[in-house]
Write a protein that holds these residues in place. Structure first.
Motif, PDB file in Angstrom:
ATOM      1  N   THR A 134      54.115  62.198  97.341  1.00 24.53           N
ATOM      2  CA  THR A 134      55.313  61.455  96.960  1.00 24.53           C
ATOM      3  C   THR A 134      55.011  60.020  96.517  1.00 24.53           C
ATOM      4  OG1 THR A 134      55.722  60.857  99.275  1.00 24.53           O
ATOM      5  CG2 THR A 134      56.819  62.836  98.431  1.00 24.53           C
ATOM      6  N   HIS A 135      53.762  59.735  96.210  1.00 22.50           N
ATOM      7  CA  HIS A 135      53.442  58.458  95.574  1.00 22.50           C
ATOM      8  C   HIS A 135      54.113  58.433  94.199  1.00 22.50           C
ATOM      9  CE1 HIS A 135      51.026  55.464  93.402  1.00 22.50           C
ATOM     10  NE2 HIS A 135      50.703  54.967  94.580  1.00 22.50           N
ATOM     11  N   PRO A 136      54.636  57.283  93.750  1.00 23.65           N
ATOM     12  CA  PRO A 136      55.326  57.249  92.447  1.00 23.65           C
ATOM     13  C   PRO A 136      54.509  57.815  91.301  1.00 23.65           C
ATOM     14  CG  PRO A 136      55.756  55.224  93.641  1.00 23.65           C
ATOM     15  CD  PRO A 136      54.758  55.993  94.470  1.00 23.65           C
ATOM     16  N   ALA A 137      53.208  57.530  91.250  1.00 27.33           N
ATOM     17  CA  ALA A 137      52.374  58.046  90.159  1.00 27.33           C
ATOM     18  C   ALA A 137      52.248  59.560  90.231  1.00 27.33           C
ATOM     19  CB  ALA A 137      50.992  57.390  90.195  1.00 27.33           C
ATOM     20  N   VAL A 138      52.163  60.087  91.450  1.00 31.65           N
ATOM     21  CA  VAL A 138      52.059  61.540  91.622  1.00 31.65           C
ATOM     22  C   VAL A 138      53.354  62.212  91.184  1.00 31.65           C
ATOM     23  CG1 VAL A 138      51.668  63.398  93.290  1.00 31.65           C
ATOM     24  CG2 VAL A 138      50.415  61.239  93.514  1.00 31.65           C
ATOM     25  N   MET A 139      54.476  61.605  91.500  1.00 28.03           N
ATOM     26  CA  MET A 139      55.759  62.205  91.124  1.00 28.03           C
ATOM     27  C   MET A 139      55.968  62.184  89.613  1.00 28.03           C
ATOM     28  SD  MET A 139      58.446  61.456  94.228  1.00 28.03           S
ATOM     29  CE  MET A 139      58.295  59.680  94.359  1.00 28.03           C
ATOM     30  N   ILE A 140      55.404  61.205  88.914  1.00 28.46           N
ATOM     31  CA  ILE A 140      55.455  61.232  87.447  1.00 28.46           C
ATOM     32  C   ILE A 140      54.695  62.440  86.915  1.00 28.46           C
ATOM     33  CG2 ILE A 140      54.643  60.062  85.370  1.00 28.46           C
ATOM     34  CD1 ILE A 140      55.271  57.405  86.822  1.00 28.46           C
ATOM     35  N   THR A 141      53.513  62.673  87.469  1.00 28.70           N
ATOM     36  CA  THR A 141      52.722  63.828  87.036  1.00 28.70           C
ATOM     37  C   THR A 141      53.461  65.124  87.332  1.00 28.70           C
ATOM     38  OG1 THR A 141      50.720  62.550  87.532  1.00 28.70           O
ATOM     39  CG2 THR A 141      50.449  64.911  87.170  1.00 28.70           C
ATOM     40  N   ARG A 142      54.052  65.217  88.504  1.00 32.56           N
ATOM     41  CA  ARG A 142      54.790  66.423  88.875  1.00 32.56           C
ATOM     42  C   ARG A 142      55.981  66.657  87.948  1.00 32.56           C
ATOM     43  NH1 ARG A 142      56.459  65.422  94.756  1.00 32.56           N
ATOM     44  NH2 ARG A 142      57.610  67.355  94.398  1.00 32.56           N
ATOM     45  N   TYR A 143      56.669  65.589  87.575  1.00 36.51           N
ATOM     46  CA  TYR A 143      57.790  65.723  86.642  1.00 36.51           C
ATOM     47  C   TYR A 143      57.307  66.285  85.309  1.00 36.51           C
ATOM     48  CZ  TYR A 143      61.533  64.537  83.413  1.00 36.51           C
ATOM     49  OH  TYR A 143      62.506  64.611  82.450  1.00 36.51           O
ATOM     50  N   ASN A 144      56.240  65.732  84.785  1.00 36.51           N
ATOM     51  CA  ASN A 144      55.707  66.225  83.505  1.00 36.51           C
ATOM     52  C   ASN A 144      55.334  67.699  83.595  1.00 36.51           C
ATOM     53  OD1 ASN A 144      56.015  63.630  82.564  1.00 36.51           O
ATOM     54  ND2 ASN A 144      53.845  63.220  82.273  1.00 36.51           N
ATOM     55  N   ILE A 145      54.722  68.080  84.699  1.00 38.47           N
ATOM     56  CA  ILE A 145      54.318  69.482  84.871  1.00 38.47           C
ATOM     57  C   ILE A 145      55.542  70.395  84.865  1.00 38.47           C
ATOM     58  CG2 ILE A 145      53.396  71.126  86.580  1.00 38.47           C
ATOM     59  CD1 ILE A 145      51.270  68.988  87.256  1.00 38.47           C
ATOM     60  N   ALA A 146      56.577  70.002  85.574  1.00 38.93           N
ATOM     61  CA  ALA A 146      57.800  70.821  85.591  1.00 38.93           C
ATOM     62  C   ALA A 146      58.379  70.969  84.191  1.00 38.93           C
ATOM     63  CB  ALA A 146      58.830  70.203  86.530  1.00 38.93           C
ATOM     64  N   MET A 147      58.421  69.871  83.440  1.00 40.44           N
ATOM     65  CA  MET A 147      58.981  69.937  82.091  1.00 40.44           C
ATOM     66  C   MET A 147      58.095  70.764  81.161  1.00 40.44           C
ATOM     67  SD  MET A 147      61.768  68.487  82.609  1.00 40.44           S
ATOM     68  CE  MET A 147      62.383  68.594  80.929  1.00 40.44           C
ATOM     69  N   LEU A 148      56.796  70.707  81.355  1.00 42.79           N
ATOM     70  CA  LEU A 148      55.891  71.534  80.560  1.00 42.79           C
ATOM     71  C   LEU A 148      56.104  73.016  80.879  1.00 42.79           C
ATOM     72  CD1 LEU A 148      52.705  69.334  80.716  1.00 42.79           C
ATOM     73  CD2 LEU A 148      53.625  70.319  78.606  1.00 42.79           C
ATOM     74  N   LYS A 149      56.283  73.342  82.138  1.00 38.26           N
ATOM     75  CA  LYS A 149      56.536  74.732  82.501  1.00 38.26           C
ATOM     76  C   LYS A 149      57.824  75.247  81.852  1.00 38.26           C
ATOM     77  CE  LYS A 149      53.999  74.765  86.877  1.00 38.26           C
ATOM     78  NZ  LYS A 149      54.084  74.822  88.366  1.00 38.26           N
ATOM     79  N   ALA A 150      58.852  74.403  81.826  1.00 42.73           N
ATOM     80  CA  ALA A 150      60.095  74.801  81.175  1.00 42.73           C
ATOM     81  C   ALA A 150      59.859  75.048  79.690  1.00 42.73           C
ATOM     82  CB  ALA A 150      61.157  73.729  81.380  1.00 42.73           C
ATOM     83  N   GLU A 151      59.124  74.153  79.061  1.00 44.35           N
ATOM     84  CA  GLU A 151      58.864  74.287  77.628  1.00 44.35           C
ATOM     85  C   GLU A 151      58.029  75.526  77.322  1.00 44.35           C
ATOM     86  OE1 GLU A 151      56.470  71.729  74.218  1.00 44.35           O
ATOM     87  OE2 GLU A 151      57.643  70.644  75.729  1.00 44.35           O
ATOM     88  N   LEU A 152      57.136  75.873  78.237  1.00 43.27           N
ATOM     89  CA  LEU A 152      56.230  77.003  78.018  1.00 43.27           C
ATOM     90  C   LEU A 152      56.824  78.333  78.484  1.00 43.27           C
ATOM     91  CD1 LEU A 152      52.879  75.250  78.973  1.00 43.27           C
ATOM     92  CD2 LEU A 152      53.529  76.078  76.690  1.00 43.27           C
ATOM     93  N   GLY A 153      58.107  78.332  78.848  1.00 49.78           N
ATOM     94  CA  GLY A 153      58.783  79.611  79.098  1.00 49.78           C
ATOM     95  C   GLY A 153      59.060  79.944  80.540  1.00 49.78           C
ATOM     96  N   ASP A 154      58.924  78.980  81.458  1.00 49.90           N
ATOM     97  CA  ASP A 154      59.215  79.261  82.863  1.00 49.90           C
ATOM     98  C   ASP A 154      60.210  78.241  83.415  1.00 49.90           C
ATOM     99  OD1 ASP A 154      59.234  80.234  85.410  1.00 49.90           O
ATOM    100  OD2 ASP A 154      57.141  79.739  85.883  1.00 49.90           O
ATOM    101  N   PRO A 155      61.441  78.226  82.881  1.00 50.01           N
ATOM    102  CA  PRO A 155      62.419  77.240  83.335  1.00 50.01           C
ATOM    103  C   PRO A 155      62.871  77.441  84.778  1.00 50.01           C
ATOM    104  CG  PRO A 155      63.449  78.804  81.843  1.00 50.01           C
ATOM    105  CD  PRO A 155      61.974  79.083  81.800  1.00 50.01           C
ATOM    106  N   VAL A 156      62.773  78.662  85.302  1.00 50.63           N
ATOM    107  CA  VAL A 156      63.199  78.912  86.690  1.00 50.63           C
ATOM    108  C   VAL A 156      62.296  78.146  87.656  1.00 50.63           C
ATOM    109  CG1 VAL A 156      63.469  80.662  88.476  1.00 50.63           C
ATOM    110  CG2 VAL A 156      64.236  81.144  86.147  1.00 50.63           C
ATOM    111  N   THR A 157      60.984  78.282  87.476  1.00 53.08           N
ATOM    112  CA  THR A 157      60.043  77.536  88.323  1.00 53.08           C
ATOM    113  C   THR A 157      60.217  76.038  88.105  1.00 53.08           C
ATOM    114  OG1 THR A 157      58.437  79.344  88.282  1.00 53.08           O
ATOM    115  CG2 THR A 157      57.599  77.144  88.813  1.00 53.08           C
TER     116      THR A 157
END
Length: 236
Positions: A134-157
């Motif tokens: 939950t460090h701010p920098a880690v949460m930025i990375t996690r946000y990007n990963i979630a958005m990439l997963k949505a873009e790549l076809g896994d919006p549920v995850t």
């Protein structure tokens, strides 16, 4: 008698850094890049090629190249910079993580989401080892990963990961209108739209637009981005 400071005095170099930095943060990229290039030249002359302040100047130049849309130039610069920042700062220093994260981010913005996702995941693995979840920098990375997963076809995850992230950002910042909290809501809205939940997405986007307008102003680029997303969703 007071001593006049030269443009390469350490204190003056520091002030020049902030002037260049805030030009960039205000979207004045040409001015920022010109000032950072001049500062880099003088820092190299004062400190040598491998001083941490020289590394910092190079990082800012790469960042604002990317922010201004010169993505390939930014990626090329980061590719040259990574061995240097790793050697000077260490593999687990925040500066090194930032170079790696921006490399992943600009790879994504160049249109290669498939390559960007594993780059983000590698950064996240190493960030978690030293910074936690939950460090701010880690949460930025996690946000990007979630958005990439949505873009790549896994919006549920992606949506499930954004829900957890939203709770954690609310807990950390204790402010529902903190920019990072609002960014997470914006990501949730875009992901809901991908899932076909248009009404829920539109309602959330309206809240994001209103919140960003209050905090950042009507004409801030993040406010405009959310407004354009809402207009596009509604066919405006």
């Amino acid at each position: 008698m007071e001593r006049a400071l030269s443009p390469t005095d350490v204190a003056v170099l520091e002030e020049r850094h902030y002037i260049a930095y805030w030009h960039g943060m205000l979207g004045r990229y040409d001015q920022a890049l010109e000032l950072h290039a001049e500062l880099l030249r003088d820092r190299i002359e004062a400190f040598g090629e491998e001083h941490e302040q020289v590394v910092f100047s190079r990082m800012n130049i790469c960042r604002f190249l990317g922010e201004s849309g010169r993505l390939q130039e930014a990626l090329d610069g980061y590719g040259e910079l990574l061995p240097l920042v790793t050697r000077v700062r260490g593999a687990y220093h925040p500066n090194t993580f930032l170079v790696r994260l921006n490399t992943a981010r600009f790879t994504w913005e160049l249109g290669d989401a498939s390559a960007a996702l594993p780059l983000h995941e590698e950064v996240l693995r190493d960030q978690r080892e030293v910074l936690g979840d939950t460090h701010p920098a880690v949460m930025i990375t996690r946000y990007n990963i979630a958005m990439l997963k949505a873009e790549l076809g896994d919006p549920v995850t992606a949506l499930a990961e954004l829900d957890v992230l939203l709770e954690q950002r609310l807990a950390r910042y204790a402010n529902p209108e903190h920019p990072e909290v609002t960014t997470t809501r914006f990501g949730r809205a875009r992901t809901l739209a991908r899932l076909g939940e248009v009404e829920s997405a539109a309602a959330l986007l309206r809240d994001v637009v209103a919140g960003r307008a209050r905090v950042l102003g009507e004409e801030h680029r993040d406010t405009r981005e959310a407004r354009e997303e809402l207009d596009g969703l509604l066919g405006g």
